[in-house]
Structure formats: C-alpha cells, structure tokens
Design a protein around this motif. Structure first.
Motif, PDB file in Angstrom:
ATOM      1  N   LYS A   1      11.311  33.628 104.982  1.00 30.29           N
ATOM      2  CA  LYS A   1      12.175  33.375 106.126  1.00 30.29           C
ATOM      3  C   LYS A   1      11.305  33.192 107.369  1.00 30.29           C
TER       4      LYS A   1
ATOM      5  N   GLU B   1      14.181  24.683 109.220  1.00 31.90           N
ATOM      6  CA  GLU B   1      15.035  25.473 108.353  1.00 31.90           C
ATOM      7  C   GLU B   1      14.543  26.915 108.357  1.00 31.90           C
TER       8      GLU B   1
ATOM      9  N   GLU C   1      15.524  29.614 106.257  1.00 33.15           N
ATOM     10  CA  GLU C   1      15.200  30.190 104.955  1.00 33.15           C
ATOM     11  C   GLU C   1      14.356  29.193 104.174  1.00 33.15           C
TER      12      GLU C   1
ATOM     13  N   ASN D   1      32.191  31.613 110.394  1.00 30.59           N
ATOM     14  CA  ASN D   1      30.837  31.075 110.333  1.00 30.59           C
ATOM     15  C   ASN D   1      30.541  30.115 111.486  1.00 30.59           C
TER      16      ASN D   1
ATOM     17  N   ASP E   1      27.402  30.499 113.880  1.00 24.39           N
ATOM     18  CA  ASP E   1      26.441  29.418 114.085  1.00 24.39           C
ATOM     19  C   ASP E   1      26.306  29.105 115.567  1.00 24.39           C
TER      20      ASP E   1
ATOM     21  N   GLU F   1      23.715  35.569 107.510  1.00 27.18           N
ATOM     22  CA  GLU F   1      23.827  34.922 108.813  1.00 27.18           C
ATOM     23  C   GLU F   1      24.039  35.975 109.894  1.00 27.18           C
TER      24      GLU F   1
ATOM     25  N   ARG G   1      22.040  26.236 100.026  1.00 28.08           N
ATOM     26  CA  ARG G   1      21.621  26.596 101.382  1.00 28.08           C
ATOM     27  C   ARG G   1      22.736  27.233 102.199  1.00 28.08           C
ATOM     28  N   VAL G   2      23.980  26.809 101.945  1.00 30.11           N
ATOM     29  CA  VAL G   2      25.036  27.263 102.855  1.00 30.11           C
ATOM     30  C   VAL G   2      26.042  28.228 102.224  1.00 30.11           C
TER      31      VAL G   2
ATOM     32  N   THR H   1      19.332  24.135 111.004  1.00 28.99           N
ATOM     33  CA  THR H   1      18.507  25.291 110.652  1.00 28.99           C
ATOM     34  C   THR H   1      18.982  25.905 109.340  1.00 28.99           C
ATOM     35  N   ARG H   2      20.257  25.652 109.017  1.00 28.94           N
ATOM     36  CA  ARG H   2      20.768  26.126 107.731  1.00 28.94           C
ATOM     37  C   ARG H   2      20.743  25.023 106.688  1.00 28.94           C
TER      38      ARG H   2
END
Lengths: 563, 352
Positions: free
Chosen positions: A473, A484, A486, A268, A272, A310, A79-80, A173-174
């Motif tokens: 998405k 989330e 994605e 990042n 974010d 992102e 995910r990240v 959310t990520r």
C-alpha cells in the motif's frame, strides 16, 4: 456364497460374499457439493472456491476462465469490491480469511497482460438480439452473459465512452483508468457484442422502439440524479451534490474553494469524496453520518456502509468522522452557508417496531464551514423511462429484475437496493439468464439453490497453518490523485493464497476417506467419478459408521438419511 | 535366489501378470480389483461400525503385503475376519490359540527358513493376547530372535468377550470387570508399559503407532518389514463399543489420545529411543476423556474423586510428554500437526 462342507477350509477372500452394507441403520455417506461460503456471499455469483482450486493446480488460465464465467471484469472488481467473500471465508476461524480480493485483481491483470481470450463461442448470425441500456458494470456483464447463453447483445450508452459509474464515480486512486480501458476493450471485442455510443434513452432510442426491435430489453441506466437534499427547507445556493461533484472533479480536476468541508452521508461515494477533498488540500474534512463506526459496541446493522479498508485509509489520511449524528440546521449568510448545526442521533425502534432516527436535544454543536456536500444517494434519471419508475427507481420484486412491462428487465444501481459493482455484475448475469429463458420460452430461469457449507462441517485439523499475505500500500504521504493506493499482491503471494483455500464443500482428493474406511467401502478411481471426485462409495460394504464424513476436511462427505 | 526368479515365483503364486498392451484381458477388472493398493484384508468382515482395529489391520496389511503370512491370536480381529466358512484375508493366515500366536509364528518362520523362502511372517494379537495371555510366548519369540513382525492392536480391554479390563486398560477406565461406582473410579491400576518391556529384549525395532496417523503407522510397518529380526509395533485402535464413543469419532479419539500425551508415538531401536512424534500443541487430557463413555464418571464436576483421577491422568500424560520430549520446540513437518496435513491430491509430505 460358496457352499462348503464341514471341516473345509475357507476360500481366500470369500468374506466379499457377505454384504455388510445391510448393517447400516439410518445414515449413509454421500458426496454433497455444498456451496462454498465465498460463492454463497458473492453478489456477482463467482465460485471463488472453483477458481482457487484451479490455481492450486497451477492452471492460471483455467482459473481465469472459471472466474469470468460469472464475472467478466475481475481486474475491476479486484480493485473496488468490498469482498463479502472474504468476510464469509471459513478460514477466518483458523488464521485469517483468504485474500480473495487481491488474488482476483492479480488474475484479472494477468489475463490482460497475457491476452487470454474470453471463453465464449460467437453466437449464431441469426441469434436473437437483446438490447442493453447502459454500458456500466451491469450492462457489460449482461452483454457478456447474453453471448455465453448464445444471444447477441446490443448496448446503448448515452456517453461517448463505456464504463458508466466505473469512470464517473470511482477515483483513479482506487481504479486506474488504464485498467478500465484495457478490461472493457477486451470484453467489448467478444464477438456478438455491439456497442452504440452517444445513444441516450429517450433522445436517440426509446424503450418502446427497443422493445419492438429486440428480443428483450435489459435496463442498466444507473442512478444519475442526486436526491433532493435540504435542511428544514434551506438549500444553499452553491449546493454541490456528492456524486456530481466527484464527476466534476474527474473532468475538471479541481474542487470549489473551501478549507472547512462537511460531507453529509455514509456511503462509498461520501468516503471517496472526503478523501479526494482532503488530498486536494482542504484543511478539515468532516463526514457527518447517521451510522456508527465499526467496533465491538456497534450493532452490525448500524455500521457505516463503506468498504472497511476505505474507512481505514480515510482515517489514516486525516478525514474526521462524526458518527451517529446529522445536520440539524444550516447557518446561512444570505443564501451562502457559513456553518452547520450538528446533532447526535440514534436509530431506535419505535412503538410500532419501525426503526426511527431520534435526535437528542442538547447535543447540538455548531461547526463553521465553507462548503457542505450532501452525499445522500442518487436516483434514476426518468428520461425515457416514464411510467416504469417507482419512488425514483426501477423496483423489481423478483430476483431476476423483471419489470411489469413484458420483456423488460432492470439491473444494477437503478434497482434502488443495490450499491456495488459486484451486485451490478450479478444483476447483469441474472438479467441475461431471464432474457435467455424468455427467448427460449422457458417458464423460469434457474438459480443455484444449493446450501452454503457451514464452518462446523469442516475438519480443520488437516489444514496446515498458513498466514495470510498482504498487498502493498502507498504510504499516506505518497498518495496523489492519480497513483493507485493498493498495489498488486504478486504471483508468489497469490499462489500461496490459493494454497490456503480450504475447498469448502468440494473434493480435494486428499485420500482421507479412502484411507480411513475400516470396511474398504471407499473405492478410488483414476477417472473422475460422476460427482466430480475420485472416490465412489461401495454401499454393499458400507456399515454407515460416519468416519469418512467426520474426517473429510472439506465437508464434501456428509451423512444423509438412508433413502 | 535372484530377484528375477523370486519375482516370477511371486507372479506364479499370485497370478498377477499384467497383460501386454495388445493382449485382450480376459475379464475387465472391477473398480475394486483396480485399487492402487494391496488389499490383504478385504471387505465383508464382521467388525463393528467404525472399528479402529479393522482399520489398523487393513493399514498394516497394505504396507506389509503381499508376500506375508499371518499368525493370529484369539481376539476380535480373529473372530470378525474369519466367520466360518469365510475369510477376509488375502494372505495365508492361521489361528491356533489365545496365548500362542508368537509361538506359532516362530514355527512358521522356522519352516520358511528351512525351505529357503523369504516370505515374512507376521503375528497379530490384541492387547489381551499380547499384554496378558500371550506375553511369555511373545517374550520367547523376541528372545529367540525370529524374523517376525509382531503387531499388537491395542484397544485397551478384552472387547471380544465383553469389555473386560486387561493390563493395557488405562487407569480409571470403566470396564465390566473394573466398573466405576461407589467404591472405585474404574480401573485401579496403571496401563502396563509394554513397549519398555519389549525394548528391554534389545530387539532391533519396537514402536507405537496410532490409526489417527496412518502415514506414520505405515512408515513404521515398512521400516519394520525391512529389518531381519524380531520387530514389534503396538497400534492404538479405538473401540467405539468398548470405549463408548460414536463410531464416527474413532479417528478423533485416537488423535486426542496422541495429542494429550496419554498415548505417545515413539520408536525404540535396540532399547533406546530413536524417534518420537512431537505434539504441536498438547491438549488437556480432559479433551480425550470427555468424548468417551468409559471415562464418563470422571466428568462429574462435583465429585472430588473424579477430579483427583482426572489430575492423575493429566499427570501421567505430562510424565509421558516430559519423558519422551514430546513438546516440540517449533512447528515441524513430522509433529502431530504436520503429519496430518493434507492438500489437493493427497497427504502433504513434509507439510507443516
């Protein structure tokens, strides 16, 4: 050789007596297990090709086991991670890189759903115990790899929950919280790992104490303190440092008031934060960064250091970015900031060859603001680490993270030159290897030093075209603080992606070498040959023409100099 | 003859009765003996590095054998497989002369018929033995309707004797008897359209194949083996020595020949076109020419004659593409892309 008199007829098959292998002049075919580029690029040390190969055989659990042999947290990195593997993927020259990132997430989620057990035997009851400071991605990875190497791991975490930066620094959310909970809980249940919560270094435990009581000490404390930030000495009284603000928001659920916000930085965390502020209702969120935006005119070394998707999503959501600029002056009303002066700058090479930031006079512009948030990076909290820090970090010159103090190994963000979860996981693995070498009294741990297979070693002619699948998405309107963004790629698309893998540097058992050898010098075996393929070269008859190497789709066969 | 008696006859002949599970096998088989394919043409033959013809003959034998016998015309194949006192053949094999392989094969077939045996007779020749020297014997064989599969290994010149041009040599290729130089740009004449001549005999099956597409080649051989009557396959087999390319490029060169349209892969039944291998994305003829030394004189950019000959060859390729309808409408599992597709565990059957 059969001796025949004149006029005799040839015995069938007697040409086998004539070993044409001595016709080879310089080169001989060999099976070369080069690293697939995804593997070479992965900071966590995953061999993506290997687990994609198992997915191609529909062995999903085997693929997950192979995956966690390097990275125990695939649902999280899936995910990240900024996925440098996809950037390196050789398929990019054909019809787009593999969606490795999405498949990793799907496989990690599947393991949680089906409860697949982490593949490691419980270490012996009297196995040496390694102390690990910090239960973030580096510490968790180190603990897992210690168990795999037959050691026991004892983790000391200052907070009441394991997860470290995964919880405090990455918005849900990520990375939804239930994914962190599920994956970490499963990992911590592996026999041989113990976790001590609320055990802060310097307060509850000391480094010297740990060094005395444990076989080795692995330090993954992360970076907890914001770097000092001021503009020409001016610091607003209500300064909120980026990561702290993000953490505060996750605990409290609200940002300080402000409609016009400027975030200063280019990582990042900054990205974010911009997106969260925007979603929280700020009218104008502007990121001021010294780097450039990706584009044909930007030098790759100068591009803003964030996960590309992102950045894309942030722009979609209306975050404004002022690239190649910095904050020159704060306009204060008393000790409160009311505006900033932004100036354009570039990183340019000076006369001494070093890159310097040069701001351009005459490009100053003043922006009114309610809130300025610096996101210029964090450093290690010195508590309990007195004497080990160099410039705010646990700097180590060797790849394994070993520090000057004997048996103390640093990993993760605390090393100062890291920045992603995957790097922390890779550090954890290397630190565990170094600890195992130390315990065993072995001189040096060993790292996989194979070469990475280049795209020109492939024969892409044999791969049928297959388009890349995309993960769903959430549309911009539907994005909230919790949901989330994605989605999951789904089993069908994941297996379709797996089928796209080129298997760089590894045998596909496609039969090309066996079919194309004009001299029958490639022999097929039912059993696996020693080098992991289903073919062996019969060098008695190989004339060294190089056809097998030229027609090997994966570059697994290479012509090497004759020994 | 029933299948059962035929089978026991074959077993007696080849001695390959598999031992029962409880029966100890006399000598463990070597890896080479355990190969899951019939090896009619074994290693140790004296073909050059990367020989396309040796590869083609091996692929043909794999699909045709083991119950076959071969009549071989003079040529590379005959020379490199049978240096006295050795032979690389694992089937009955005979060589008589350059011009008479089809005639010898006709006699063999008649003898099999007289003995009531079903062993299939194959006749092999190079392009010299087929297009030129053995041409009238071949025509006779087809006309008399013998049950023979004739395979021509087309390497486009007399390679065995030192690269002399044949009627199969493509236009503008340089050979020792059609050298490129001040006066000429290689061979003046065109490659003979042998397949149309064969098809004009109204034979049940005539096809062209290429070593670059082995699955397609072997399918054609198996199809021809199932036909009672004269059948003909011409296999495009690059010669690294005569075409002057690196030995590792044999397959690449053969593939480019097909993909540019200069060597169309077609099948003709009773004289009419029954199937073609469409080209997924036709590539320029230049791609094919530039990897071969025999066309090096066409790569001189400043020479107007070179440009003219390149355009001429491109026009011939375009003509083939138009005549045989080689430009496929969409991607297809049997076009040049789909036929080459591989995956984990082997060629992708029906792969796109």
């Amino acid at each position: 050789m059969a001796v025949l008199t004149r006029g005799a007829y040839a015995l069938p098959g007697t040409s086998l007596d004539f070993k044409t292998g001595n016709w080879r002049s310089t080169e001989v075919p060999a099976h070369v297990h080069a690293k697939a580029p995804c593997h070479g690029a992965c900071p966590a040390g995953e061999d993506q090709q290997a687990w994609f190969g198992l997915l191609q055989q529909n062995n999903l659990e085997g693929a997950w086991r192979e995956l966690v042999s390097a990275n125990p947290l695939p649902a999280i990195t899936g995910r990240v991670c900024p996925h440098p593997c996809e950037t390196a993927c050789n398929r990019v020259t054909l019809d787009g890189a593999l969606a490795i990132h999405n498949v990793e997430r799907w496989l990690g989620d599947r393991a949680i759903e089906h409860g697949w057990a982490y593949p490691a035997a419980a270490p012996a009851a009297d196995a040496p115990v390694v102390a690990i400071v910090g239960a973030g991605p580096a510490g968790l990875s180190a603990a897992w790899h210690c168990v795999r190497l037959g050691l026991r791991a004892e983790i000391f975490e200052a907070l009441p929950e394991a997860g470290g930066l995964l919880r405090s620094g990455i918005p849900p959310t990520r990375l939804p919280r239930d994914v962190i909970d599920a994956e970490i809980e499963r990992l911590l249940a592996v026999p041989g790992i113990t976790l001590n919560l609320r055990a802060r270094l310097g307060r509850d435990v000391t480094l010297d104490g740990l060094r005395r009581s444990h076989a080795a000490v692995l330090l993954g404390p992360g970076c907890q303190e914001g770097k000092d930030w001021s503009v020409q000495g001016a610091v607003p009284v209500d300064l909120h440092e980026g990561l702290a603000l993000l953490r505060e928001f996750m605990d409290v659920g609200a940002f300080p008031p402000g409609d016009r916000v400027i975030v200063h930085g280019g990582g990042n965390t900054a990205m974010d934060l911009c997106r969260m502020l925007k979603r929280a209702g700020a009218g104008h969120v502007t990121l001021v960064t010294a780097s450039g935006l990706p584009g044909p005119e930007t030098d790759p070394g100068d591009v803003i250091n964030v996960v590309p998707r992102e950045l894309e999503e942030a722009l979609e959501e209306g975050v404004e970015i002022i690239a190649h600029a910095t904050i020159n002056r704060l306009i204060m009303k008393g000790s409160k900031v009311t505006g900033v002066e932004v100036v354009s700058l570039r990183k340019l090479k000076g006369a001494d060859g070093r890159t310097k930031r040069v701001s351009f006079e005459g490009t100053e512009r003043v922006l009114p603001v309610d809130l300025v948030v610096p996101c210029v990076g964090e450093r290690v909290s010195p508590e309990g680490l007195e004497g080990l820090l160099r410039g705010g970090y646990l700097r180590s010159v060797d790849a394994w993270g070993r520090l000057a103090a004997d048996g103390v190994i640093a990993m993760g963000d605390a090393r100062g030159d890291r920045g992603t979860v995957a790097e922390a996981i890779g550090d954890g693995r290397r630190a565990a290897l170094a600890a195992a070498a130390l315990v065993a009294g072995a001189p040096e741990p060993q790292e996989d030093a194979r070469e990475v297979l280049q795209a020109n070693a492939l024969n892409t002619r044999y791969y049928p075209p297959r388009a890349r699948s995309a993960a769903p998405k959430l549309p911009v309107e539907a994005r909230t603080f919790e949901a989330e963004i994605e989605g999951c790629i789904g089993s069908d698309a994941a297996l379709a992606e797996a089928a796209r893998c080129l298997s760089c540097g590894n045998c596909l058992a496609c039969d090309n070498c066996w079919t194309f050898c004009p001299d029958n010098a490639v022999i097929k075996t039912v059993e696996l040959a020693r080098d992991g393929s289903h073919y062996v070269f019969d060098l008695d008859y190989c004339k060294g023409c190089g056809l097998c190497a030229a027609e090997c789709p994966t570059g697994y066969i290479q012509m090497v100099a004759e020994a | 003859m029933t299948d059962e008696t035929r089978l026991s006859e074959l077993r007696a002949k080849f001695g390959r009765v598999p031992p029962a599970p409880d029966e100890p096998s006399p000598k463990p088989l070597t890896l080479r003996e355990k190969q899951p394919r019939f090896e009619g043409l074994v290693s140790g033959h004296r073909a050059c590095q990367g020989c396309g013809e040796a590869l083609a003959a091996r692929l043909v034998m794999e699909s045709a054998g083991p119950d076959v016998m071969v009549a071989n015309a003079t040529g590379c194949l005959e020379v490199f497989t049978t240096p006295w006192p050795q032979s690389a053949w694992h089937v009955p094999w005979i060589h008589s002369l350059f011009e008479n392989a089809p005639a010898v094969a006709s006699g063999m077939e008649a003898a099999m018929k007289a003995q009531g045996k079903k062993t299939k007779v194959l006749a092999f020749g190079g392009d010299g033995g087929t297009y030129d020297i053995g041409f009238q014997a071949l025509s006779g064989m087809l006309e008399r309707y013998h049950n023979i599969l004739y395979v021509c290994y087309d390497n486009e010149a007399y390679m065995n004797t030192g690269i002399q041009r044949s009627s199969s040599t493509p236009h503008a290729a340089s050979t020792t008897t059609s050298p490129a130089g001040k006066d000429r740009m290689g061979k003046r004449h065109l490659k003979k359209d042998l397949l149309s001549i064969i098809a004009a005999h109204h034979v049940p099956y005539a096809a062209s194949a290429s070593v670059a597409f082995p699955a397609d080649l072997q399918r054609k051989v198996r199809y021809a083996m199932g036909i009672e009557g004269p059948t003909f396959i011409v296999v495009h087999s690059p010669c690294p020595l005569g075409w002057k390319h690196a030995s590792a490029l044999t397959i690449e060169v053969a593939r480019r020949a097909v993909e540019c349209g200069l060597f169309p892969l077609v099948e003709l039944e009773r004289g009419s076109l029954s199937n073609v291998m469409p080209i997924r994305s036709p590539r320029p003829v230049r791609d094919y020419l530039e990897v071969q030394g025999r066309f090096a004189h066409l790569m001189k950019d400043k020479d107007p004659r070179a440009e003219k000959e390149r355009d001429h060859l491109q026009a011939l390729a375009d003509y083939n593409i138009a005549t045989f309808g080689l430009a496929g409408a969409a991607q297809d599992a049997n076009d040049t892309g789909g036929a080459a597709a591989v995956g984990r565990g082997g060629p992708l059957v029906g792969g796109m």
